[in-house]
Design a protein around this motif. Structure first.
Motif, PDB file in Angstrom:
ATOM      1  N   PRO A 749       0.756  -1.089  -0.105  1.00  0.00           N
ATOM      2  CA  PRO A 749      -0.097  -0.092   0.423  1.00  0.00           C
ATOM      3  C   PRO A 749       0.958   1.486   0.039  1.00  0.00           C
ATOM      4  O   PRO A 749       0.401   1.879  -0.595  1.00  0.00           O
ATOM      5  N   HIS A 750       1.860   1.174   0.710  1.00  0.00           N
ATOM      6  CA  HIS A 750       3.033   3.247   0.511  1.00  0.00           C
ATOM      7  C   HIS A 750       3.322   2.880  -0.994  1.00  0.00           C
ATOM      8  O   HIS A 750       2.920   3.707  -1.456  1.00  0.00           O
ATOM      9  N   LEU A 751       4.178   1.466  -1.548  1.00  0.00           N
ATOM     10  CA  LEU A 751       4.453   1.810  -2.767  1.00  0.00           C
ATOM     11  C   LEU A 751       3.315   2.282  -3.335  1.00  0.00           C
ATOM     12  O   LEU A 751       3.658   3.721  -4.820  1.00  0.00           O
ATOM     13  N   ALA A 752       1.975   1.966  -3.894  1.00  0.00           N
ATOM     14  CA  ALA A 752       1.076   2.096  -4.406  1.00  0.00           C
ATOM     15  C   ALA A 752       0.343   3.454  -4.128  1.00  0.00           C
ATOM     16  O   ALA A 752       0.309   4.017  -5.132  1.00  0.00           O
ATOM     17  N   GLU A 753       0.229   4.267  -2.632  1.00  0.00           N
ATOM     18  CA  GLU A 753       0.138   5.580  -2.777  1.00  0.00           C
ATOM     19  C   GLU A 753       1.182   6.237  -3.597  1.00  0.00           C
ATOM     20  O   GLU A 753       0.458   7.449  -3.815  1.00  0.00           O
ATOM     21  N   GLU A 754       2.181   6.012  -2.900  1.00  0.00           N
ATOM     22  CA  GLU A 754       3.462   6.867  -3.747  1.00  0.00           C
ATOM     23  C   GLU A 754       3.400   6.546  -5.003  1.00  0.00           C
ATOM     24  O   GLU A 754       3.301   8.066  -5.653  1.00  0.00           O
ATOM     25  N   ALA A 755       3.051   6.024  -5.714  1.00  0.00           N
ATOM     26  CA  ALA A 755       3.194   5.619  -6.923  1.00  0.00           C
ATOM     27  C   ALA A 755       1.880   6.184  -7.556  1.00  0.00           C
ATOM     28  O   ALA A 755       1.894   7.473  -8.553  1.00  0.00           O
ATOM     29  N   TRP A 756       0.792   6.961  -6.881  1.00  0.00           N
ATOM     30  CA  TRP A 756      -0.544   7.078  -7.335  1.00  0.00           C
ATOM     31  C   TRP A 756      -0.691   8.208  -7.086  1.00  0.00           C
ATOM     32  O   TRP A 756      -1.099   8.844  -8.213  1.00  0.00           O
ATOM     33  N   GLN A 757       0.003   9.458  -6.468  1.00  0.00           N
ATOM     34  CA  GLN A 757       0.602  10.445  -6.245  1.00  0.00           C
ATOM     35  C   GLN A 757       1.569  11.185  -6.790  1.00  0.00           C
ATOM     36  O   GLN A 757       1.023  11.568  -7.638  1.00  0.00           O
ATOM     37  N   LYS A 758       2.813  10.409  -7.416  1.00  0.00           N
ATOM     38  CA  LYS A 758       3.500  10.591  -8.852  1.00  0.00           C
ATOM     39  C   LYS A 758       2.742  10.841 -10.158  1.00  0.00           C
ATOM     40  O   LYS A 758       3.200  11.600 -10.764  1.00  0.00           O
ATOM     41  N   LEU A 759       1.727  10.088 -10.154  1.00  0.00           N
ATOM     42  CA  LEU A 759       1.210  10.055 -11.685  1.00  0.00           C
ATOM     43  C   LEU A 759      -0.015  10.694 -11.168  1.00  0.00           C
ATOM     44  O   LEU A 759      -0.943  10.454 -12.506  1.00  0.00           O
ATOM     45  N   ALA A 760      -0.162  11.540 -10.440  1.00  0.00           N
ATOM     46  CA  ALA A 760      -1.209  12.972 -10.658  1.00  0.00           C
ATOM     47  C   ALA A 760      -3.081  12.308 -10.645  1.00  0.00           C
ATOM     48  O   ALA A 760      -3.876  12.591 -11.234  1.00  0.00           O
ATOM     49  N   GLN A 761      -2.759  11.159  -9.822  1.00  0.00           N
ATOM     50  CA  GLN A 761      -3.795  10.324  -9.493  1.00  0.00           C
ATOM     51  C   GLN A 761      -4.278  10.832  -8.592  1.00  0.00           C
ATOM     52  O   GLN A 761      -4.044  11.421  -7.737  1.00  0.00           O
ATOM     53  N   PRO A 762      -5.896  10.659  -8.306  1.00  0.00           N
ATOM     54  CA  PRO A 762      -6.740  12.000  -7.574  1.00  0.00           C
ATOM     55  C   PRO A 762      -7.277  11.296  -6.366  1.00  0.00           C
ATOM     56  O   PRO A 762      -7.527  10.025  -6.133  1.00  0.00           O
ATOM     57  N   GLY A 763      -6.768  11.762  -5.498  1.00  0.00           N
ATOM     58  CA  GLY A 763      -7.172  10.776  -4.012  1.00  0.00           C
ATOM     59  C   GLY A 763      -6.160   9.699  -3.782  1.00  0.00           C
ATOM     60  O   GLY A 763      -5.008  10.103  -4.308  1.00  0.00           O
ATOM     61  N   LEU A 764      -6.639   8.872  -2.680  1.00  0.00           N
ATOM     62  CA  LEU A 764      -5.314   8.086  -2.435  1.00  0.00           C
ATOM     63  C   LEU A 764      -6.002   7.279  -3.482  1.00  0.00           C
ATOM     64  O   LEU A 764      -7.384   6.056  -3.700  1.00  0.00           O
ATOM     65  N   VAL A 765      -5.089   5.987  -3.313  1.00  0.00           N
ATOM     66  CA  VAL A 765      -5.555   5.066  -3.888  1.00  0.00           C
ATOM     67  C   VAL A 765      -5.744   3.809  -3.168  1.00  0.00           C
ATOM     68  O   VAL A 765      -6.722   3.148  -3.491  1.00  0.00           O
ATOM     69  N   ALA A 766      -6.055   3.603  -1.846  1.00  0.00           N
ATOM     70  CA  ALA A 766      -6.735   3.106  -0.934  1.00  0.00           C
ATOM     71  C   ALA A 766      -8.212   3.305  -1.086  1.00  0.00           C
ATOM     72  O   ALA A 766      -9.602   2.379  -1.346  1.00  0.00           O
ATOM     73  N   ASP A 767      -8.734   4.292  -1.718  1.00  0.00           N
ATOM     74  CA  ASP A 767     -10.209   4.301  -1.938  1.00  0.00           C
ATOM     75  C   ASP A 767     -10.567   4.873  -3.185  1.00  0.00           C
ATOM     76  O   ASP A 767     -11.718   4.657  -3.988  1.00  0.00           O
ATOM     77  N   ALA A 768      -9.410   4.317  -4.572  1.00  0.00           N
ATOM     78  CA  ALA A 768      -9.367   4.203  -5.480  1.00  0.00           C
ATOM     79  C   ALA A 768     -10.193   2.572  -5.537  1.00  0.00           C
ATOM     80  O   ALA A 768     -10.409   2.079  -4.977  1.00  0.00           O
ATOM     81  N   PRO A 769     -11.418   2.970  -6.930  1.00  0.00           N
ATOM     82  CA  PRO A 769     -11.658   1.440  -6.948  1.00  0.00           C
ATOM     83  C   PRO A 769     -11.014   0.322  -7.900  1.00  0.00           C
ATOM     84  O   PRO A 769      -9.779   0.529  -7.907  1.00  0.00           O
ATOM     85  N   TRP A 770     -10.993  -1.003  -7.613  1.00  0.00           N
ATOM     86  CA  TRP A 770     -10.333  -1.919  -8.389  1.00  0.00           C
ATOM     87  C   TRP A 770     -10.641  -1.940  -9.844  1.00  0.00           C
ATOM     88  O   TRP A 770     -11.792  -1.963 -10.437  1.00  0.00           O
ATOM     89  N   PRO A 771      -9.479  -2.142 -10.492  1.00  0.00           N
ATOM     90  CA  PRO A 771      -9.759  -2.143 -11.948  1.00  0.00           C
ATOM     91  C   PRO A 771     -10.704  -2.669 -12.621  1.00  0.00           C
ATOM     92  O   PRO A 771     -11.207  -3.866 -12.135  1.00  0.00           O
TER      93      PRO A 771
END
Length: 842
Positions: A749-771
């Motif tokens: 989860p930490h790597l994913a949040e860091e990447a999610w932010q870096k890739l300029a995605q909205p909010g937290l990946v923890a709150d993002a839906p499953w693809p």
RNA sequence: GCGGGUGUGGCGGAAUGGUAGACGCCGGGGACUUAAAAUCCCCUGACCUUUGGUCGUGCGGGUUCGAGUCCCGCCACCCGCACCA
């Protein structure tokens, strides 16, 4: 995008704070989303988190985070199974109060868990040693008492005659007290019991509905509850007294050659009257431990009472023995012994030279076959049994019961192996049992208003025995009925009671009651419960019982607390040891002290080799432990979590390996580099195979996580990572990278949040839906067909998916390799499995 | 002793009765580098007469066109056995 490396020592804490501030994992019972309760067995606060906990909680965490991504409102709580013996042992050894020791451990372990980034709702944290928890437990205990499910009876304990203390089974080593070394005795005490046997049938029948429990656990519980149909009848003894026995094999009644009673059976006691050698034998039986394993492995010993029992059919006088393998707790405490068809009876009869008649044989003609090395307890036909001769075992059982009933000397009876649950413990660090002993009124329940009955703080552990019993001030209380001076019950409750309802308290925590039924109904049953197999019987059965008891009392709707159960394996590690030159005893070394190369291990201190021992469960005594803190500090939480999920299937043991751990840490950074190649504006031709691989992976990882097949999900993610790395930059590739971030989010989860932010995605990946999966991309259009000759692989060919049998057969026969293998032989048969293989039989 | 489970390369393991060994670790070779680390690429079950073949899923049997998978009998290890949690 500029290359920068992923630094877990920065990122882990940052995202943990972000989730905490956003209260991301707080469970809202008012949410309209579908609810999921994910629970791992709460830990005993022993001092430090064990790597096994990390594995357990990582599994639950992945599921909890995945369920959130799937749109569920998730309850994922954590607490502490905080009563128990180790705290008292620490008090004795270090002079620290059990409460202080326990609370310090909780604080430390909580911080350790938080460093792993678990998606827990800490607002619901509880510790069973706090009055806010155990006070409600006392109230529930009184409710159970009112419902008639609590009673007192005499029961045996392990007594250390030197320390004057009751010992737990684990404190009895080879029949001796662990501290004093004194020979342990069995002693009877009046103790509290819960009537779990009232629920035997329900608990057994209920197993059938637990479809998402492992079959092995259901089977173990079924055998533990142990319903058996048998015959109960009475022998008439030579003393004129009747002796009731119970047997599950009434068909073998003509094979009975003696009768045996337990050492504390009234018949045994009567025989001991004025008979010193009988008395001595009973005393011998009282020595040693109380466990079933000890009793059953002990040598079969007996004492002939001189009394005889009259066989109901033959009138024969059978000798009555006192035997150490007969249990007072099961059936009537007396048996008819049939040595030919029961192994224990066989051993006993052999030792004491008693007859071993054959009453079951493979056929009537084999009625006088001798026995081999042991009893024959299997199927067959009855022989040497008068009116039963020629019948099958089941038929004969029914016939004997029918005759016993019609001649009214016995009756068919269902007997359960399950015994009532003894919950009394003669210890301090547990829930005080809310009862009062009054000289005139007897044992009376404490008034509900007086709850919680809290433990006194001023206790000393330097004297063995129960400090509560010595505490004259705490003990003294007014009788709630007559007002006279009375004393409190000084026994505390078994810690299994604490863990029998904690999952209800997690779901709802009112201050004035144990739980609120409506709140509980929103979350229960637990959608997924995860813990070790070692709890397959006791804890899980007790929790099921407690839930059913509350339901019968109208306090709950739900019958079964855990809809789905998963039992995970242990974390193991190889051991390093040397044998002492003088005494030959092994001394162990921790992995930290050892330098391990591919084929040997040397001690860092002196550079000489140490013996590499077996891979076993991590334990302090073998020093083969790995400290989670050290590993998290070195590699970051995500790498540790990933290692916990990789390779070994979760139900099996996971062998710890530093190399494997490092491989996981490498993968975290490899992913980070790949994520850095994301290009939001990427153009170029679509990469159909990559799209397909991406969608197949989304689907496979989802299926694997739902089935808790984490090791398979991990393998799929590795494959997709390799495929993305190889792919040419294009929109498909960037989409795949983003997908990969989401797929690893539950696990890292930490790597994913860091990447999610870096890739300029909205909010937290923890709150993002499953693809989302595009079903059209899941289907392959070409398949590989295996071509066999006589079941042996000769060639593989590519064919369009769904090709006809005739086409596949033609294709197979056209193969040069296949023709060479057939070598002109006549083809007898061709087996075609569409989309799979062709097998040519000659 | 009783009840339950597990057994596949050097290691962890994958495989609806249908290509055994996916994926990871270890190991070997190579690229990059002054060098190392990191990274990347290739090889990696055993054996043989090596464009091919034989053997191989704890051991021994069996069923099947085909068995890691199903059946029977063993062996080894692990878990539980009611007061460790």
């Amino acid at each position: 995008m500029a290359e920068s490396s992923f630094d877990p020592s920065q990122a882990d804490g940052r995202w943990q704070r972000a989730w905490d501030e956003a209260q991301t994992f707080r469970a809202d019972s008012g949410s309209s989303k579908p609810k999921s309760y994910v629970l791992e067995m709460f830990p005993y606060p022993s001092g430090r988190i064990h790597i096994g906990h990390v594995r357990n909680y990582t599994m639950g965490d992945v599921l909890a985070r995945y369920k959130r991504m799937r749109g569920h409102e998730v309850l994922h709580p954590m607490g502490w199974d905080a009563f128990g013996m180790p705290a008292e042992n620490a008090a004795m050894e270090k002079g620290v109060h059990p409460g202080q020791w326990t609370r310090a451990n909780i604080e430390h372990m909580k911080a350790q868990l938080q460093r792993l980034g678990f998606a827990l709702d800490w607002s619901r944290e509880l510790a069973t040693c706090e009055p806010e928890y155990y006070g409600h437990e006392q109230a529930l205990f009184l409710d159970l008492y009112e419902a008639g499910l609590v009673y007192r009876k005499e029961s045996e304990v392990n007594w250390d005659p030197v320390d004057q203390t009751v010992l737990a089974n684990e404190q009895v080593i080879d029949g001796k007290g662990w501290r004093s070394g004194a020979e342990v005795e069995k002693r009877k005490l009046s103790q509290w019991f819960l009537k779990i046997t009232d629920f035997a049938e329900e608990l057994l029948e209920g197993l059938g509905a637990l479809e998402r429990w492992p079959d092995k656990v259901r089977l173990m519980q079924e055998n533990w509850i142990g319903r058996s149909q048998g015959l109960q009848f009475s022998f008439t003894l030579s003393t004129g007294e009747p002796l009731a026995v119970y047997t599950t094999r009434p068909d073998t009644i003509f094979g009975a050659s003696f009768v045996a009673v337990a050492a504390d059976h009234p018949v045994a006691r009567a025989a001991a009257q004025g008979n010193p050698s009988a008395e001595e034998f009973i005393a011998l039986c009282k020595r040693g431990g109380t466990t079933a394993a000890e009793l059953e492995t002990a040598e079969k010993l007996g004492f002939d009472t001189g009394v005889t029992a009259r066989h109901p059919f033959t009138g024969e006088a059978l000798p009555v023995y006192i035997a150490n393998f007969v249990l007072m707790d099961y059936g009537t405490g007396a048996i008819m012994a049939v040595p030919g068809h029961d192994q224990r009876d066989f051993e006993f009869a052999t030792k004491y030279g008693l007859a071993i008649p054959r009453v079951v044989a493979d056929s009537v003609a084999q009625a006088s076959d001798p026995f081999g090395v042991g009893a024959e307890s299997g199927e067959g036909v009855l022989v040497n049994s008068r009116f039963l001769d020629g019948m099958g075992v089941d038929e004969a059982k029914a016939e004997v019961i029918r005759r016993a009933e019609s001649e009214s000397w016995g009756e068919g009876k269902t007997v359960w192996r399950l015994r009532d649950w003894g919950v009394s413990r003669q210890r301090y660090w547990g829930t005080p049992i809310p009862f009062i002993h009054c000289a005139t009124c007897g044992v009376v329940p404490a008034p509900k208003e007086s709850l919680p009955i809290t433990l006194p703080e001023d206790v000393d552990f330097q004297t063995p025995g129960n400090p509560l019993q010595r505490h004259e001030v705490w003990k003294r209380v007014e009788c709630p009925q007559c007002g006279a001076e009375a004393t409190r019950e000084t026994d505390t409750l078994d810690t299994f009671v604490n863990s029998s309802w904690y999952f209800l308290r997690f779901a709802s925590q009112p201050a004035d009651r144990p739980f609120d039924p409506e709140e509980v109904a929103k979350w229960l049953p637990v959608e997924q419960y995860i813990g070790g197999v070692e709890h397959a019987i006791l804890h899980l059965l007790y929790a099921r019982f407690w839930t059913r008891a509350l339901r019968r009392m109208g306090r709950l709707e739900v019958a079964e607390p855990f809809a789905s159960l998963f039992t995970q394996g242990m974390v193991t590690h190889e051991t390093y040891a040397r044998r002492g030159a003088d005494d030959g005893r092994q001394s162990f070394f921790s992995p930290e002290e050892v330098e391990r190369s591919s084929d040997r291990a040397v001690l860092k201190a002196d550079g000489f080799p140490v013996e590499i021992g077996r891979v076993v469960k991590m334990s302090k005594s073998k020093k083969n432990v790995v400290d989670p803190d050290t590993i998290v500090e070195r590699h970051g939480a995500d790498a540790v979590r990933w290692f916990m999920l990789s390779d070994s299937p979760p139900e099996r043991d996971l062998p710890w390996s530093d190399a494997g751990m490092e491989g996981c840490a490498r993968f975290v950074h490899r992913l980070w580099r790949l994520f850095g190649q994301y290009d939001a504006g990427a153009e170029g031709t679509e990469d159909k195979p990559l799209e397909r691989k991406t969608h197949q992976t989304i689907a496979a990882v989802a299926t694997d996580i739902e089935a808790l097949g984490f090791n398979k999900a991990v393998a799929r993610i590795y494959e997709l990572t390799a495929a993305v790395e190889k792919a040419a930059p294009a929109a498909s590739r960037s989409r795949a990278i983003l997908t990969l971030v989401q797929l690893v989010a539950p696990m890292m989860p930490h790597l994913a949040e860091e990447a999610w932010q870096k890739l300029a995605q909205p909010g937290l990946v923890a709150d993002a839906p499953w693809p989302e999966v595009d079903p059209a991309l899941l289907v392959e259009d070409e398949v590989t067909i295996a071509i066999q000759h006589m079941g042996k692989l000769r060639d593989t060919l590519s064919a369009p998916k769904g090709a006809s049998k005739a086409d596949l057969e033609a294709l197979a026969l056209a193969s040069e390799k296949v023709q060479r293998s057939i070598d002109g032989a006549a083809i007898r048969k061709v087996i075609v499995v569409p989309d799979r293989l062709v097998n040519i039989v000659t």
